[in-house]
Design a protein around this motif. Structure first.
Motif: not given
Length: 205
Positions: A155-159, A165-166, A185-186, A198-202
């Motif tokens: 998980k990453r918090q973005r400003f 925040r996102l 989900f969002s 927001s969701f991404e795959f990794r």
């Protein structure tokens, strides 16, 4: 003695029996339809009936997630969440429920209560608030429940430039989820917590 009128024991109607699937005195019309769907699976699904007999849910709601598109949220008692998740992972519970709700996305979440932080004035509260009931912990648990059985890798918090925040959530690359589901989900997370995600795959490191 006083002669009593004979009592006739009727077999409970399906609706009454379905009502036993929800821990609520006065479920609304939608919750009753969810109880009915769960009860029908308990009667008819060989894979699910054994475990479904052991569980109930506490509430349910329908949520508009996009134009003309709705999702079904089912809230369940925390002590029973593991049983539900076992049925999701091993026995296709979500798929079976989605058939009952004509393709609407179904999500099963633990019923959690947030306990507010102690203020100076409320210090005399009997017990310390457990971390599991804090806002942060509850929001994290909602996220885990939403994406289950898909694992969160990071998980990453973005400003953003406007200081909002996102939360970026990375899921296992081999997760079997399409973009539609991620958008849902969002939307659900935003509705339940007021926070953007927001969701991404990794790939797992």
């Amino acid at each position: 003695g006083v002669e009593r009128a004979p009592t006739y024991v009727e077999t409970p109607s399906a609706m009454f029996t379905a009502a036993m699937k929800i821990k609520k005195d006065e479920p609304d019309h939608f919750e009753s339809s969810v109880a009915q769907a769960v009860y029908e699976l308990q009667i008819n699904s060989d894979r699910l009936k054994q475990t479904l007999r052991e569980v109930q849910f506490t509430s349910a709601k329908e949520l508009e997630v996009a134009e003309g598109k709705k999702a079904v949220l089912i809230f369940v008692p925390i002590p029973q969440l593991a049983l539900y998740q076992k049925m999701i992972k091993e026995k296709g519970l979500i798929e079976e429920l989605e058939k009952k709700f004509s393709g609407k996305q179904v999500m099963i979440l633990g019923e959690r209560r947030i306990i507010r932080k102690e203020s100076r004035n409320s210090r005399q509260l009997k017990q310390k608030r457990p971390f599991s009931r804090s806002l942060t912990a509850v929001h994290e648990s909602i996220l885990d429940d939403l994406v289950y059985p898909n694992g969160i890798v990071a998980k990453r918090q973005r400003f953003r430039s406007d200081n909002s925040r996102l939360l970026k959530v990375f899921l296992h690359k081999d997760s079997d989820i399409n973009q539609d589901k991620l958008d849902t989900f969002s939307k659900v997370y935003k509705t339940l917590t007021g926070k953007d995600v927001s969701f991404e795959f990794r790939s797992a490191a």
